[in-house]
Design an enzyme around this catalytic site. Structure first.
Site, mmCIF file in Angstrom:
data_model
loop_
_atom_site.group_PDB
_atom_site.id
_atom_site.type_symbol
_atom_site.label_atom_id
_atom_site.label_comp_id
_atom_site.label_asym_id
_atom_site.label_seq_id
_atom_site.Cartn_x
_atom_site.Cartn_y
_atom_site.Cartn_z
ATOM 1 N N ASP A 89 0.888 -1.171 0.000
ATOM 2 C CA ASP A 89 0.000 0.000 0.000
ATOM 3 C C ASP A 89 0.922 1.216 0.000
ATOM 4 O O ASP A 89 1.558 1.529 1.018
ATOM 5 C CB ASP A 89 -0.914 0.012 1.231
ATOM 6 C CG ASP A 89 -2.019 1.057 1.069
ATOM 7 O OD1 ASP A 89 -1.831 1.985 0.255
ATOM 8 O OD2 ASP A 89 -3.047 0.938 1.748
ATOM 9 N N ILE A 91 0.399 4.438 -0.134
ATOM 10 C CA ILE A 91 -0.025 5.445 0.853
ATOM 11 C C ILE A 91 -1.280 4.894 1.522
ATOM 12 O O ILE A 91 -2.376 4.932 0.940
ATOM 13 C CB ILE A 91 -0.298 6.822 0.209
ATOM 14 C CG1 ILE A 91 0.963 7.346 -0.508
ATOM 15 C CG2 ILE A 91 -0.762 7.817 1.271
ATOM 16 C CD1 ILE A 91 0.841 8.755 -1.099
ATOM 17 N N ASP A 92 -1.118 4.331 2.707
ATOM 18 C CA ASP A 92 -2.296 3.891 3.465
ATOM 19 C C ASP A 92 -2.767 5.096 4.271
ATOM 20 O O ASP A 92 -1.955 5.767 4.912
ATOM 21 C CB ASP A 92 -1.942 2.715 4.385
ATOM 22 C CG ASP A 92 -3.197 2.141 5.018
ATOM 23 O OD1 ASP A 92 -4.232 2.076 4.339
ATOM 24 O OD2 ASP A 92 -3.149 1.776 6.198
ATOM 25 N N THR A 94 -4.922 7.356 2.477
ATOM 26 C CA THR A 94 -4.888 8.354 1.393
ATOM 27 C C THR A 94 -5.780 9.552 1.727
ATOM 28 O O THR A 94 -5.421 10.699 1.449
ATOM 29 C CB THR A 94 -5.322 7.709 0.055
ATOM 30 O OG1 THR A 94 -4.403 6.667 -0.253
ATOM 31 C CG2 THR A 94 -5.320 8.713 -1.081
HETATM 32 C C1 LIP Z 1 -7.798 2.850 3.791
HETATM 33 C C2 LIP Z 1 -7.648 1.962 5.020
HETATM 34 C C3 LIP Z 1 -8.688 2.321 6.051
HETATM 35 C C4 LIP Z 1 -10.049 2.131 5.465
HETATM 36 C C5 LIP Z 1 -10.223 2.966 4.214
HETATM 37 C C6 LIP Z 1 -9.153 2.655 3.194
HETATM 38 P P1 LIP Z 1 -6.259 3.510 1.714
HETATM 39 O O1 LIP Z 1 -6.809 2.496 2.862
HETATM 40 O O2 LIP Z 1 -6.417 2.103 5.600
HETATM 41 O O3 LIP Z 1 -8.536 1.504 7.181
HETATM 42 O O4 LIP Z 1 -11.012 2.453 6.428
HETATM 43 O O5 LIP Z 1 -11.482 2.671 3.657
HETATM 44 O O6 LIP Z 1 -9.277 1.329 2.733
HETATM 45 O O7 LIP Z 1 -7.309 3.521 0.641
HETATM 46 O O8 LIP Z 1 -6.084 4.839 2.343
HETATM 47 O O9 LIP Z 1 -4.999 2.873 1.275
#
Ligand code: LIP
Length: 272
Positions: A89, A91-92, A94
Site C-alpha cells: 500500500d 499510501i495507506d 490516502t
Molecule cells: C484505507 C484503510 C482504512 C479504510 C479505508 C481505506 P487507503 O486504505 O487504511 O482503514 O477504512 O477505507 O481502505 O485507501 O487509504 O490505502
C-alpha cells in the site's frame, strides 16, 4: 547474509525514498481521482510511490511478484502464489494524506510460500518506522515494541474504521458495531489507516483493532508486526486470519480477540 536479510536491507532503502515523497507532498495541494466511490481517493503520489517501490525491487529481484493497491485498481488481477510477493500500500490513509492529516504511511510486506517474512509500516511525517521480521520481534525506530497486557474487553481501547464504502448494508453494520461496542469497552478510536491502527496495537497504545472491507495491502504488514509484538491476528469471526478475506481483527491477547469477535456483528465483503 540470508536472502531475506538482503531483501529487508534493500526494501528499507526504497521505503525511506518513498517516505521522502509522502513527507514532501502531504501539505501541498493534490489533484484527487476517485476509485470505487466518490470518497475512495487516489492521487498521483500514491501511483508514483507504488511505482518507485515496484521498480526498485524489480530491478534487484526480477522474479519477485507484486500485489499493489494502485496497480490492482487499474485492472491487475490479485493472485497470491508461493513466489516471493510484495504486498504494497504505497499510501495507506490516502484520505488523511489528501487532507494533510499526518496519520498516513507506506505499508509493505513480503510473503514467501504465502508466509509473511517482512512487514514494514512507515509514517514519514511523524518519523515512525514499524518493522518486523518473522520470528525476530517487532520494532519502532529500531526499539522493541510489545502489545499491552489487556485481556478484558470492558477495559480495552479499540480501534475501528467506518471505511470509504458507502454501501448501506455495510454502513448499517459499522454503526451497529459502534453502538454495541460503546457500552462494552473503555473507548473507540480511528486513525483512518488500517496499517497504523494495527501498529498501535503492536505498540500497546490500543488493545484491539478490527475492520471489514480493507484489502490485503492495508493489513499484510500490520498482521506480522502485531504478531511479532506478541499480539494475535485473527478473522473477526474468531477463525484464522486470511490476508485475502478483507476482514481483520488483531488484539493484545487471544482472550481479548475472542471476546471482541463474539460480540461483533459480522460483515463479509467480496474477497480480494
Ligand atoms: C484505507 C484503510 C482504512 C479504510 C479505508 C481505506 P487507503 O486504505 O487504511 O482503514 O477504512 O477505507 O481502505 O485507501 O487509504 O490505502
Amino acid at each position: 547474509m540470508s536472502n531475506v536479510d538482503e531483501y529487508y536491507t534493500e526494501i528499507l532503502r526504497f521505503v525511506k525514498q518513498a517516505g521522502s515523497i509522502v513527507r514532501e507532498k502531504i501539505y501541498q495541494h493534490k489533484d484527487v481521482l476517485t476509485k470505487s466511490c466518490d470518497v475512495d481517493f487516489v492521487t498521483e503520489w500514491d501511483q508514483k510511490v507504488e511505482k518507485l517501490l515496484i521498480d526498485g525491487i524489480s530491478s534487484r529481484y526480477p522474479d519477485h511478484r507484486f500485489i499493489g493497491e494502485e496497480s490492482t485498481s487499474s485492472g491487475q488481477k490479485i493472485e497470491l502464489t508461493n513466489s516471493p510477493t510484495w504486498i504494497i500500500d504505497p499510501i495507506d490513509g490516502t484520505m488523511n494524506f489528501v487532507h494533510g492529516l499526518p496519520y498516513t504511511c507506506i505499508s509493505i510486506a513480503l510473503l514467501i510460500n504465502k508466509i509473511t517474512e517482512i512487514g514494514i509500516v512507515y509514517n514519514p511525517i511523524l518519523e515512525q518506522l514499524f518493522t518486523a521480521r518473522k520470528g525476530q520481534g517487532a520494532f519502532l525506530n529500531g526499539a522493541p515494541i510489545h502489545v499491552s497486557s489487556e485481556k478484558e474487553l470492558r477495559q480495552a481501547l479499540v480501534m475501528l474504521e467506518v471505511g470509504t464504502s458507502r454501501d448501506p448494508e455495510k454502513l448499517k453494520i459499522v454503526l451497529q458495531n459502534i453502538t454495541l461496542l460503546t457500552s462494552h469497552v473503555h473507548g473507540i478510536r480511528s486513525f483512518g489507516a488500517a496499517a497504523l491502527n494495527m501498529c498501535m496495537v503492536a505498540l500497546g497504545g490500543v488493545d484491539a483493532s478490527f475492520e471489514f472491507g480493507i484489502h490485503a495491502w492495508d493489513v499484510a504488514a500490520g498482521d506480522l508486526i502485531v504478531r511479532e509484538a506478541g499480539g494475535v491476528s485473527i478473522d473477526p469471526a474468531g477463525g484464522p486470519f486470511d490476508v485475502m478475506s478483507r476482514r481483520t481483527l488483531c488484539a493484545s491477547s487471544m482472550e481479548l480477540a475472542q471476546q471482541l469477535s463474539k460480540i461483533l456483528i459480522q460483515y463479509y465483503p467480496e474477497r480480494d
